[in-house]
Scaffold this motif. Structure first.
Motif, PDB file in Angstrom:
ATOM      1  N   THR A   1       0.840  -1.280  -0.123  1.00  0.00           N
ATOM      2  CA  THR A   1      -0.086   0.056  -0.069  1.00  0.00           C
ATOM      3  C   THR A   1       0.960   1.179   0.058  1.00  0.00           C
ATOM      4  N   ALA A   2       1.922   1.353   0.692  1.00  0.00           N
ATOM      5  CA  ALA A   2       2.876   2.369   0.759  1.00  0.00           C
ATOM      6  C   ALA A   2       3.382   2.432  -0.513  1.00  0.00           C
ATOM      7  N   LEU A   3       4.089   1.518  -1.254  1.00  0.00           N
ATOM      8  CA  LEU A   3       4.274   1.732  -2.581  1.00  0.00           C
ATOM      9  C   LEU A   3       3.448   2.391  -3.510  1.00  0.00           C
ATOM     10  N   GLU A   4       2.094   1.825  -3.531  1.00  0.00           N
ATOM     11  CA  GLU A   4       1.088   2.245  -4.224  1.00  0.00           C
ATOM     12  C   GLU A   4       1.007   3.877  -3.845  1.00  0.00           C
ATOM     13  N   GLN A   5       1.000   4.039  -2.763  1.00  0.00           N
ATOM     14  CA  GLN A   5       0.710   5.326  -2.213  1.00  0.00           C
ATOM     15  C   GLN A   5       1.748   6.487  -2.259  1.00  0.00           C
ATOM     16  N   ASP A   6       2.815   6.177  -2.656  1.00  0.00           N
ATOM     17  CA  ASP A   6       4.249   6.803  -2.830  1.00  0.00           C
ATOM     18  C   ASP A   6       4.631   7.368  -1.242  1.00  0.00           C
ATOM     19  N   ARG A   7       4.550   6.537  -0.247  1.00  0.00           N
ATOM     20  CA  ARG A   7       4.871   6.787   0.958  1.00  0.00           C
ATOM     21  C   ARG A   7       6.110   6.466   1.411  1.00  0.00           C
ATOM     22  N   PHE A   8       7.305   6.490   0.509  1.00  0.00           N
ATOM     23  CA  PHE A   8       8.667   6.012   0.858  1.00  0.00           C
ATOM     24  C   PHE A   8       9.430   7.410   0.670  1.00  0.00           C
ATOM     25  N   ARG A   9      10.282   7.548   1.414  1.00  0.00           N
ATOM     26  CA  ARG A   9      11.281   8.884   1.417  1.00  0.00           C
ATOM     27  C   ARG A   9      12.704   8.293   1.395  1.00  0.00           C
ATOM     28  N   LEU A  10      13.431   9.206   0.593  1.00  0.00           N
ATOM     29  CA  LEU A  10      14.866   9.059   0.554  1.00  0.00           C
ATOM     30  C   LEU A  10      15.554  10.203   1.381  1.00  0.00           C
ATOM     31  N   TYR A  11      16.548   9.957   2.105  1.00  0.00           N
ATOM     32  CA  TYR A  11      17.414  10.996   2.776  1.00  0.00           C
ATOM     33  C   TYR A  11      18.841  10.833   2.703  1.00  0.00           C
ATOM     34  N   ALA A  12      19.367  11.918   2.092  1.00  0.00           N
ATOM     35  CA  ALA A  12      20.840  11.855   2.121  1.00  0.00           C
ATOM     36  C   ALA A  12      21.728  12.248   3.182  1.00  0.00           C
TER      37      ALA A  12
ATOM     38  N   MET B   1      10.234   4.547   5.326  1.00  0.00           N
ATOM     39  CA  MET B   1       8.824   4.490   5.030  1.00  0.00           C
ATOM     40  C   MET B   1       7.983   5.184   5.765  1.00  0.00           C
ATOM     41  N   LEU B   2       6.788   6.030   5.147  1.00  0.00           N
ATOM     42  CA  LEU B   2       5.615   6.495   5.995  1.00  0.00           C
ATOM     43  C   LEU B   2       4.687   5.589   6.391  1.00  0.00           C
ATOM     44  N   ASP B   3       4.313   5.691   7.797  1.00  0.00           N
ATOM     45  CA  ASP B   3       3.204   4.845   7.781  1.00  0.00           C
ATOM     46  C   ASP B   3       1.829   5.570   7.639  1.00  0.00           C
ATOM     47  N   GLU B   4       0.819   5.017   7.842  1.00  0.00           N
ATOM     48  CA  GLU B   4      -0.300   5.454   7.653  1.00  0.00           C
ATOM     49  C   GLU B   4      -0.915   6.974   8.376  1.00  0.00           C
ATOM     50  N   HIS B   5      -0.186   7.228   9.313  1.00  0.00           N
ATOM     51  CA  HIS B   5      -0.405   8.462  10.116  1.00  0.00           C
ATOM     52  C   HIS B   5       0.673   9.293   9.759  1.00  0.00           C
ATOM     53  N   GLY B   6       1.546   9.132   8.732  1.00  0.00           N
ATOM     54  CA  GLY B   6       2.672   9.847   8.495  1.00  0.00           C
ATOM     55  C   GLY B   6       4.065   9.951   9.056  1.00  0.00           C
ATOM     56  N   GLU B   7       3.962   8.904  10.072  1.00  0.00           N
ATOM     57  CA  GLU B   7       5.266   8.645  10.963  1.00  0.00           C
ATOM     58  C   GLU B   7       6.228   7.712  10.163  1.00  0.00           C
ATOM     59  N   LEU B   8       7.628   8.114  10.358  1.00  0.00           N
ATOM     60  CA  LEU B   8       8.709   7.348   9.581  1.00  0.00           C
ATOM     61  C   LEU B   8       8.677   6.119  10.265  1.00  0.00           C
TER      62      LEU B   8
END
Length: 510
Positions: A419-430, A451-458
């Motif tokens: 679901t996170a992949l479908e909703q683009d809820r992954f983030r990259l940090y350098a 990855m961001l969970d359903e509540h926007g938490e990392l």
């Protein structure tokens, strides 16, 4: 001639609404009239002008009541319709009366229609439902034209004959003959069941289905003198409903039942085992290397392979087994009343049949194999175990304490990752890598995935990476990372990684 936009209600001797035509049912607030009686308390009846007008007519039912004008409620955005309501006895049908509602807009009856037309059989002939009237002994006394068309018999040819000679019909539920339903309603003197669905066999041997009401026929003193059978042909409706039900419960590609229907069958089997005991088994089949066929030869070839595998499996199962395509290249098989030893034999037999089968397409020959999980609780876990131990094998799975619960949690995590992949809820940090021996400049970066969970938490990678690896989701995640990183480089060409810098810094001693 009675127009299409005329409302017809058939009332029995006690004010019961035996039936009405489609025009009445289409009016706002009147769909629930059949089966009601005007003898009910006024507050229990629909709040509708037609009910008030009928009650006024019935209050002075001496044959002299003038037509009652009324305005029918309209649908949103449409004007009300002015109508006339008349109540007339049916001389040929005991104490029954016809209530005729005619719009005053030229589409229905006019106010000056002769009363003699109302007292004739033309009213019964105008009812679009098939109507059969019998005497107290169940002999046919009347058929209207729709009933003649439905049965293929004329009134002259069947009058005086028994109902069973006219209609070979029984209820769909319980297989009760129509003659018995008619006898029951005459013995009770009232409608015992509002509607019946009847299976009817025609003279040509064909079968059709009708929706029927079977009210008693009463004389002026309230005595039962016969019965009516009011029928509407619903054969096409039932065929369409059956087709939709089949499509909802079957896989269009293979014709096997789908996952939803399979889950329902599994629940029934579990419930049966819990309540009545017995041994049952579940086989979970996953085609090995199906992706190779799909990727090298195309989806059309892969679809044909799945169809042939479905036919192959269907030839290996018992008559009371349940075979389904669960999705992709996965199949499920429920073995009811099957001990573990016999289930293992069936699984091995299926594995050999698949291994010995050769799929040929356009000159290419493909050798097939399948991993089969034989399980009692969790089919997915068994199939994973079979693949871990090597493909083309049967693995009998018996969960240890707590293992089923843990695996269920892993499955939920896999669903969250998808679901996170479908909703683009992954983030990259350098994260810059700074050397303590240097001048503090940044020479290298470490790119971190979150990855961001359903509540926007990392969410830490430690929580989702192992699950993604186990459930073959890492390929999708890798593609996302590469695509996102290249996008950042294209967007911030001069300083692509500093745009993703996090506050944390990795310190290197070199």
């Amino acid at each position: 001639m009675i127009g299409r936009e005329v409302g017809l209600l058939l009332l029995d001797g006690r004010g019961g609404i035996v039936g009405c035509n489609a025009w009445i049912l289409s009016q706002p607030g009147l769909s629930g009239l059949p089966g009601r009686t005007l003898a009910e308390p006024r507050q229990a009846l629909p709040d509708h002008p037609l009910i008030d007008a009928l009650l006024r007519l019935l209050a002075r039912d001496d044959g002299q009541a003038p037509p009652q004008p009324l305005s029918l409620p309209s649908r949103a955005g449409q004007p009300q319709r002015r109508c006339l309501l008349r109540l007339e006895p049916l001389d040929c049908v005991g104490a029954y009366r016809i209530a005729l509602l005619s719009p005053l807009d030229g589409s229905g009856l006019r106010e000056d229609v002769g009363r003699e037309q109302w007292r004739s059989g033309s009213i019964l002939a105008a009812i679009t439902d098939a109507l059969v009237i019998t005497d107290r002994k169940g002999r046919v006394d009347y058929l209207n034209p729709p009933a003649e068309r439905l049965t293929g018999a004329s009134l002259e040819s069947v009058r005086g004959r028994t109902l069973s000679q006219l209609l070979d019909a029984c209820s769909v539920e319980g297989r009760v003959p129509l003659t018995e339903l008619v006898e029951q309603t005459m013995n009770h003197g009232e409608v015992t069941q509002t509607r019946h669905e009847l299976a009817v066999r025609g003279d040509d041997g064909g079968r059709f289905t009708v929706d029927a009401a079977v009210p008693p026929l009463l004389d002026t003193s309230g005595q039962v003198v016969g019965a009516m059978v009011i029928m509407r042909d619903i054969t096409n409706e039932r065929r369409l409903a059956a087709r939709v039900d089949w499509q909802n419960s079957h896989d269009a590609l293979t014709g096997l039942i789908n996952r939803a229907a399979f889950d329902n069958k599994l629940e029934e089997l579990v419930r049966s085992a819990r309540e009545a005991g017995g041994e049952h088994a579940l086989l979970y089949l996953d085609m090995d290397q199906f992706k190779v066929v799909n990727d090298t030869s195309g989806h059309l070839v892969g679809d044909e392979l799945l169809r042939q595998v479905a036919l192959l499996l269907a030839g290996q199962v018992r008559a009371n087994d349940t075979l389904a395509r669960l999705g992709g290249d996965e199949f499920g098989l429920l073995l009811a009343g099957c001990p573990v030893e016999r289930a293992q034999e069936i699984a091995a037999q299926i594995r050999r049949a698949i291994r010995d089968y050769r799929f040929v397409w356009d000159g290419s020959v493909f050798v097939l194999s399948a991993s089969i999980g034989l399980v009692m609780i969790d089919a997915d876990a068994a199939c994973f175990s079979a693949k871990d131990e090597g493909r083309d094998r049967v693995h009998a799975y018996r969960p240890r304490a707590g293992e089923a619960v843990r695996h269920q949690g892993d499955m939920q995590w896999a669903s969250r990752i998808s679901t996170a992949l479908e909703q683009d809820r992954f983030r990259l940090y350098a994260q810059p890598i700074v050397s303590l021996a240097g001048d503090g400049g940044v020479g290298h970066y470490e790119v971190l995935l979150r990855m961001l969970d359903e509540h926007g938490e990392l969410v830490s990678p430690a929580s989702f990476i192992p699950i993604a690896e186990r459930f073959n989701l890492m390929g999708r995640i890798d593609c996302w990372v590469v695509r996102e990183l290249l996008g950042q480089i294209r967007k911030h060409f001069d300083h692509p990684l500093t745009a993703m810098e996090s506050e944390a810094k990795a310190v290197s001693p070199r």
